[in-house]
Scaffold this active site. Structure first.
Site, PDB file in Angstrom:
ATOM      1  CG  ASN A   4      -1.876   1.062   1.323  1.00 55.41           C
ATOM      2  OD1 ASN A   4      -1.794   2.034   0.565  1.00 55.41           O
ATOM      3  ND2 ASN A   4      -2.822   0.941   2.242  1.00 55.41           N
ATOM      4  NE  ARG A  46      -6.096   2.078  -0.385  1.00 53.92           N
ATOM      5  CZ  ARG A  46      -6.059   3.244   0.223  1.00 53.92           C
ATOM      6  NH1 ARG A  46      -4.956   3.662   0.812  1.00 53.92           N
ATOM      7  NH2 ARG A  46      -7.128   4.009   0.231  1.00 53.92           N
ATOM      8  CG  HIS A  84     -12.782   4.808   2.584  1.00 51.63           C
ATOM      9  ND1 HIS A  84     -13.382   5.905   3.162  1.00 51.63           N
ATOM     10  CD2 HIS A  84     -11.454   4.970   2.765  1.00 51.63           C
ATOM     11  CE1 HIS A  84     -12.460   6.692   3.677  1.00 51.63           C
ATOM     12  NE2 HIS A  84     -11.279   6.146   3.444  1.00 51.63           N
ATOM     13  NE  ARG A 115      -9.123  13.666   2.757  1.00 55.73           N
ATOM     14  CZ  ARG A 115      -9.192  12.361   2.530  1.00 55.73           C
ATOM     15  NH1 ARG A 115     -10.136  11.871   1.750  1.00 55.73           N
ATOM     16  NH2 ARG A 115      -8.329  11.542   3.083  1.00 55.73           N
ATOM     17  CD  GLU A 146      -8.819   0.384   4.093  1.00 55.98           C
ATOM     18  OE1 GLU A 146      -8.352   0.969   5.089  1.00 55.98           O
ATOM     19  OE2 GLU A 146      -9.122   0.958   3.046  1.00 55.98           O
TER      20      GLU A 146
END
Ligand code: ADP
Length: 622
Positions: free
Chosen positions: A7, A83, A172, A233, A381
């Site tokens: 990742n 990923r 996601h 964000r 993940e």
């Protein structure tokens, strides 16, 4: 299988070797500040020196031999899973990486400039260092490709949207689908029977509506900036605010980017922190800005939960996950209290006591009689990527692309119950056989009905026999607009929570309260066929077709297995027209169950055979 999962972030790298089944880690590598003056690397917590400005390739090539040495004696790696953030609109599932796939990832770099290029660096380095291992890309966007177009579309000029690929993709996805499966396991049910809202609340936050295992809405859009309030964000803002800031503050694109991505969210509102732990502490110490950050964060999420429940016509489980979702009892409390109107009864005590571990990755925070279950689930993940990579490798070995599947177009039709037929055609009326259908025992009847929608009426819609325990009307998207109704895409028989419609026959009329669906494209097959194809009942597969000189791939095709069936894929008239299918056309399973829907893939795996057994396209009632 032991899978290496990589990742790559913009200046970071996480690489782990793990057991795809258990998720147990063999080795964990973390690198930070790559490309900067003082990069850092740890392997299972032990620090290693990196030259100044060392990048991802250097960190990977240094770590790999050390990682491999940690594998149990005699064990080897089976695959590398990467990923990848943005797969655009074409990639709907994990894919085996080849040069074509690299090109797609590159193509979507413009939409994920911070992520895709660096994901590619990891992929290229791993392909070079481990050339003999299968490399799999698992995309953040893939799970959301099932969203209907109405959820993907922004109301901006179509030409601009097409030119710049402006639409909602969602992110996601790996985490949302992983926790949805964990939650379904906990509930002892199949994810394909449930309506869930999954809330991934980490540094980045998003919420997804997952109807019967398919994502139908999610809060992140073209980029990971839309939707919930996040660490730094903004999530949703009135686009007019951006115009105003450009004019009033003289901000350009980079300036706005910085404000919205790095200075907003929890940090922007609180003025001091992007970390929920700090925000909670300050809020408890009476910092009103920190309190407001919590209010806005939870209010926004509640708003989405209500919206998503409305979109799915109800919700069976709401799942909290990631750093905040798994650890903050306070945020869960503020979000999940007073949801009784959805049938969700919050258990304060259970909420305070949540403790997840490897053996217990799910905890329940609803009371015993809560119709909608409130759950907390531990996302992982890396494990999800390892699982998906392993599944792809296993399926690639099993799925045959040499076998062909006849394709048939299924026109709009109606299944009726005994009671309905009594009303519509008169007491005791029996259906008149008109012609057999391809599926054994099924037939088109002479009888037809009018289907009345709020806008118009479809006349002469044929009834299919034999009679069934439930009424069901299967129409196409075009029919939806003609009638003026909104029908969900469903497998035949799955009519819970679908809208109703009025049926008129020569002797009477019925107002159905449910039963109107757009049929999910599907393949009927026998258990023996399923064995030959290497698939099982309710799998989702992709089917490649060569017709009218074009190669097409139908993604998200549902497998239905029964000894009563005959091998055949059914698509609706809209799809048949769009595909310009020639009579006698056949398809084959594309590389794997649920693989990429890549129209521009090489055609070598297609197996168009003009002389193979096919059914007449008009065999189903027209
Ligand atoms: P990422 O999205 O980077 O994977 P995580 O899933 O680790 O992030 O989530 C990070 C967020 O979780 C941070 O805002 C952090 O403050 C929050 N978090 C972690 N532990 C707690 C806790 N005990 N209470 C509240 N928030 C927490």
């Amino acid at each position: 299988m032991y899978i290496l999962v990589i990742n790559c972030g913009s200046s970071s790298l996480k690489a782990e070797i793990l057991d795809h089944r258990t998720g147990d880690r063999v080795c964990t590598v973390k690198a930070e500040r790559l490309g900067e003056p003082e990069p850092r690397l740890t392997i299972d917590g032990e620090a290693f020196a990196l030259d100044t400005k060392a990048g991802h390739e250097v960190a990977l090539s240094l770590s790999l031999p050390k990682m491999l040495a940690k594998l149990p004696a005699g064990q080897t790696l089976s695959a590398v899973g990467h990923r990848v953030v943005h797969g655009g609109e074409t990639i709907s599932a994990p894919v085996r990486i080849d040069d074509d796939i690299e090109a797609v990832i590159e193509e979507f770099s413009s939409l994920a400039p911070l992520h895709n290029p660096v994901n590619l660096v990891g992929i290229r380095a791993a392909r070079q260092l481990l050339p003999n291992l299968p490399q799999v890309a698992v995309f953040d966007t893939a799970f959301h490709t099932t969203m209907p177009r109405r959820a993907k579309t922004y109301a901006v000029p179509r030409a601009l949207a097409e030119k710049h690929k402006i639409r909602r993709y969602g992110f996601h996805g790996t985490s949302h689908s992983y926790v949805a499966r964990l939650a379904a396991d906990y509930l002892g049910d199949d994810v394909r029977n449930l309506r869930m809202i999954t809330c991934h609340l980490g540094n980045g936050c998003s919420v997804a509506a997952i109807e019967h295992g398919r994502s139908v809405e999610t809060s992140m859009g073209m980029t990971p900036l839309e939707g919930l309030v996040m660490g730094t964000r903004s999530g949703d803002v009135d686009p007019g605010v951006l115009l105003h800031l450009m004019r009033a503050e003289g901000l350009d694109a980079d300036g706005l980017d910085n404000v919205l991505n790095k200075e907003s969210g929890l940090l922007g509102i609180s003025g001091v922190h992007n970390d929920m732990r700090d925000i909670e502490e300050h809020a408890a110490a009476d910092d009103e800005h920190a309190q407001m950050a919590i209010h806005v964060f939870t209010h926004r999420l509640r708003k989405y939960i209500g919206a998503y429940a409305a979109i799915m016509g109800g919700v069976d489980a709401i799942v909290f996950t990631a750093g905040i979702g798994q650890n903050s009892a306070l945020i869960r409390h503020r979000v999940a209290q007073r949801l009784d109107f959805l049938g969700a009864r919050f258990d304060e005590d259970a909420n305070r006591k949540v403790s997840l571990d490897h053996a217990n990755p799910v905890a329940e925070i609803s009371t015993r009689h809560s119709r909608c279950r409130l759950l907390v689930a531990a996302t992982d993940e890396q494990h999800a990527i390892a699982q998906e990579s392993a599944r792809l490798i296993l399926e690639l070995d099993k799925v045959s692309s040499e076998l062909t599947i006849p394709i048939a177009v299924s026109a709009r039709h109606i299944h009726v119950t005994r009671e309905a037929l009594d009303i519509l055609y008169g007491e005791g009326h029996e259906l008149t056989f008109r012609k057999p259908l391809s599926q054994p025992g099924q037939f088109a009847a002479e009888e037809t009905l009018s289907v009345v929608g709020p806008k118009r009426t479809l006349e002469g819609v044929r009834i299919l026999g034999p009679i069934r325990p439930e009424n069901q009307v299967e129409i196409s998207r075009t029919d939806e607009f003609f009638l003026g109704v909104d029908a969900p895409v469903r497998a035949s028989g799955d009519i819970e929570n679908s809208p109703g419609v009025t049926l008129i026959g020569p002797k009477g009329k019925i107002d159905l309260t449910k039963g109107l669906i757009c049929a999910w494209r599907h393949i009927h097959m026998t258990p023996e066929d399923a064995d030959r194809f290497g698939v099982k009942d309710r799998d989702n597969v992709d089917v490649s077709i060569h017709s009218s000189g074009r190669n097409l791939t139908f993604g998200d095709v549902l497998v239905r297995v029964s000894s009563q069936y005959r091998l055949e894929m059914h698509i609706d008239t809209d799809e048949g027209n769009a595909a310009e299918l020639e009579p006698g056309v056949v398809g084959s399973l594309a590389a794997t169950a649920g693989t990429a829907t890549l129209n521009r893939r090489k055609t070598s795996h297609h197996s168009f055979a003009s002389n193979s057994v096919t059914s007449d396209v008009s065999d189903i009632v027209q």
